[in-house]
Design an enzyme around this catalytic site. Structure first.
Site, PDB file in Angstrom:
ATOM      1  N   ARG A  55       0.849  -1.188   0.000  1.00  0.00           N
ATOM      2  CA  ARG A  55       0.000   0.000   0.000  1.00  0.00           C
ATOM      3  C   ARG A  55       0.889   1.245   0.000  1.00  0.00           C
ATOM      4  O   ARG A  55       1.061   1.919   1.008  1.00  0.00           O
ATOM      5  CB  ARG A  55      -0.914  -0.016   1.226  1.00  0.00           C
ATOM      6  CG  ARG A  55      -2.029  -1.082   1.148  1.00  0.00           C
ATOM      7  CD  ARG A  55      -3.128  -0.642   0.199  1.00  0.00           C
ATOM      8  NE  ARG A  55      -4.155  -1.670   0.005  1.00  0.00           N
ATOM      9  CZ  ARG A  55      -5.259  -1.771   0.726  1.00  0.00           C
ATOM     10  NH1 ARG A  55      -5.478  -0.950   1.727  1.00  0.00           N
ATOM     11  NH2 ARG A  55      -6.155  -2.694   0.440  1.00  0.00           N
ATOM     12  N   SER A  71      -7.972  -3.224  -3.599  1.00  0.00           N
ATOM     13  CA  SER A  71      -8.746  -1.986  -3.562  1.00  0.00           C
ATOM     14  C   SER A  71      -9.773  -1.934  -4.684  1.00  0.00           C
ATOM     15  O   SER A  71     -10.936  -1.571  -4.469  1.00  0.00           O
ATOM     16  CB  SER A  71      -7.815  -0.771  -3.654  1.00  0.00           C
ATOM     17  OG  SER A  71      -7.065  -0.623  -2.460  1.00  0.00           O
ATOM     18  N   GLN A  77      -0.666   2.196  -6.190  1.00  0.00           N
ATOM     19  CA  GLN A  77      -2.117   2.309  -6.059  1.00  0.00           C
ATOM     20  C   GLN A  77      -2.851   1.783  -7.284  1.00  0.00           C
ATOM     21  O   GLN A  77      -3.883   1.116  -7.163  1.00  0.00           O
ATOM     22  CB  GLN A  77      -2.515   3.761  -5.800  1.00  0.00           C
ATOM     23  CG  GLN A  77      -2.203   4.251  -4.393  1.00  0.00           C
ATOM     24  CD  GLN A  77      -2.633   5.683  -4.163  1.00  0.00           C
ATOM     25  OE1 GLN A  77      -2.858   6.427  -5.112  1.00  0.00           O
ATOM     26  NE2 GLN A  77      -2.741   6.078  -2.915  1.00  0.00           N
ATOM     27  N   TYR A  96      -4.032  -1.013   7.111  1.00  0.00           N
ATOM     28  CA  TYR A  96      -4.987  -2.008   7.585  1.00  0.00           C
ATOM     29  C   TYR A  96      -5.207  -1.854   9.085  1.00  0.00           C
ATOM     30  O   TYR A  96      -4.352  -1.369   9.810  1.00  0.00           O
ATOM     31  CB  TYR A  96      -4.465  -3.428   7.305  1.00  0.00           C
ATOM     32  CG  TYR A  96      -4.412  -3.782   5.849  1.00  0.00           C
ATOM     33  CD1 TYR A  96      -5.561  -4.172   5.172  1.00  0.00           C
ATOM     34  CD2 TYR A  96      -3.209  -3.736   5.154  1.00  0.00           C
ATOM     35  CE1 TYR A  96      -5.509  -4.516   3.828  1.00  0.00           C
ATOM     36  CE2 TYR A  96      -3.154  -4.073   3.805  1.00  0.00           C
ATOM     37  CZ  TYR A  96      -4.307  -4.465   3.153  1.00  0.00           C
ATOM     38  OH  TYR A  96      -4.254  -4.795   1.823  1.00  0.00           O
ATOM     39  N   ASP A 134      -3.223  -2.114  -7.282  1.00  0.00           N
ATOM     40  CA  ASP A 134      -3.809  -2.723  -6.087  1.00  0.00           C
ATOM     41  C   ASP A 134      -5.137  -3.413  -6.396  1.00  0.00           C
ATOM     42  O   ASP A 134      -6.194  -2.777  -6.431  1.00  0.00           O
ATOM     43  CB  ASP A 134      -3.993  -1.635  -5.027  1.00  0.00           C
ATOM     44  CG  ASP A 134      -4.434  -2.174  -3.685  1.00  0.00           C
ATOM     45  OD1 ASP A 134      -4.728  -3.380  -3.591  1.00  0.00           O
ATOM     46  OD2 ASP A 134      -4.490  -1.385  -2.720  1.00  0.00           O
TER      47      ASP A 134
END
Length: 373
Positions: free
Chosen positions: A121, A132, A126, A229, A129
């Site tokens: 992360r 996500s 991004q 997280y 990912d």
């Protein structure tokens, strides 16, 4: 450089790891792209669509033969990749903690397993990912599924016959899925509240027009672990949270739970006693049902009615939106592999920061620190 994409074999899995859009992009990099016939059917993509994009379509053995990179949604059985090049990369979701035997099988087969769930992360990753992108769709779909089961209107309606009050929706866990669940419920006109163990999410909840429900006056607990997280909470916090939730949940019509801790069973958020306090006809959607569930008594893909409350949760919520989920997942894979594409060698050369994070096996060994700890 040959890229192979196989048809998913997991029960109920309709997503596919490559769309025609990203097939074109890989071909533009100089790759030869091969797709198993029927691989895109579940995501409304025909073989002709792949061929129009420049990919070849063939049987599984022909697709895998001499493949340098295999892309999948769920990691395929290593035995099905026996015709691939020695040391071929396999980029997919492996569930490394839950399927350690599969990881060991990749090591024995001499394949380089790249777990997309382990994508760090960090800012530059991004767009790579997959958790996500898929969680975003899951949060959206969870609200729609719960709304359909609830069977009543979401927004406030003022009519000549009287007023219908808005549905009350409570979201537990404000990660990517939770934020999308909040936004979706608000768009549908519900009265929305949300909670999380991370105090930093209060402002995110407020920014979406929802009411934050947080434990106060429990010192030293922020709930923020590595990579954004949540972490497990102290007994003091858990007790205070249970009391707060019990009071709040009794007034709700729909509850969406989203809490997960990587590498561990899903935390239990809602007990049978709390379910019993809810109104008849209420609905709980458990997005963590496959990992053991946040809700006592939840069963994957099988709605359960307890105390007049329906508890539900798909084992593959994002997969219920297979065309969109496939499009996002495929872009994640392209963004990942193309970011490290070496034009001279005609293949991706992963760097240490991201490569070491996602690489599970290499050279016949399990090399990931998280699995060898």
């Amino acid at each position: 450089m040959r890229i192979a994409v196989l048809k998913e074999t997991a029960a109920g899995e309709r997503r596919v790891a490559l769309t025609p859009e990203t097939a074109k992009k890989f071909i533009a990099l100089g790759a030869d792209v091969a797709v198993e016939s029927g691989a895109g059917e579940g995501a409304s993509i025909s073989d002709a669509d792949y061929e129009a994009a420049g990919a070849s379509v063939a049987s599984a053995p022909a697709v895998v033969k001499d493949a340098d990179i295999v892309m999948g949604v769920r990691a395929p059985d290593p035995a099905s990749l026996s015709g691939a090049s020695k040391g071929a990369m396999v980029a997919a979701m492996f569930d490394p903690f839950g399927q350690r035997d599969l990881v060991d099988g990749y090591a024995k087969a001499g394949l380089e397993a790249l777990s997309m769930e382990f994508m760090p992360r960090i800012t530059r990753a991004q767009s790579m990912d997959v958790l996500s992108s898929q969680s975003n769709l899951s949060g959206y779909k969870a609200v729609l599924a719960a709304a359909n089961t609830y069977g009543r209107a979401f927004p406030m309606m003022m009519t000549a016959a009287g007023t219908i009050s808005p549905a009350k929706v409570f979201v537990m866990g404000v990660g990517v899925a939770g934020l999308q669940a909040i936004a979706t419920a608000k768009r549908l006109g519900a009265q929305v509240s949300a909670t999380d163990v991370r105090s930093a999410t209060k402002e995110q909840i407020k920014s979406l027009g929802a009411k934050p429900i947080f434990v106060e006056n429990v010192a030293g607990i922020e709930g923020e672990g590595s990579g954004g997280y949540a972490t497990e909470m102290s007994e003091e916090y858990q007790k205070a949270q249970a009391e707060l939730v019990s009071e709040h949940i009794a007034k709700q019509d729909i509850v969406i739970t989203t809490a997960l801790i990587p590498g561990r069973p899903a935390p239990r958020l809602i007990s049978d006693a709390q379910i019993a306090s809810m109104k008849t006809g209420s609905v709980i959607y458990d997005l963590a049902v496959v990992q053991g569930g946040n809700v006592e008594g939840a069963q994957a893909d099988t709605p359960v009615v307890k105390h007049g409350v329906t508890i539900m949760g798909y084992s593959n919520t994002a997969g219920e939106l297979a065309p969109d989920a496939s499009a996002l997942y495929s872009r994640n894979l392209y963004n990942f592999l193309s970011a490290f594409w070496d034009k001279e060698q005609g293949k991706p050369i992963l760097d240490e920061e991201i490569g070491d994070a996602v690489r599970l096996t290499q050279g016949g060994k399990v090399v990931n620190e998280r699995l060898n700890a």
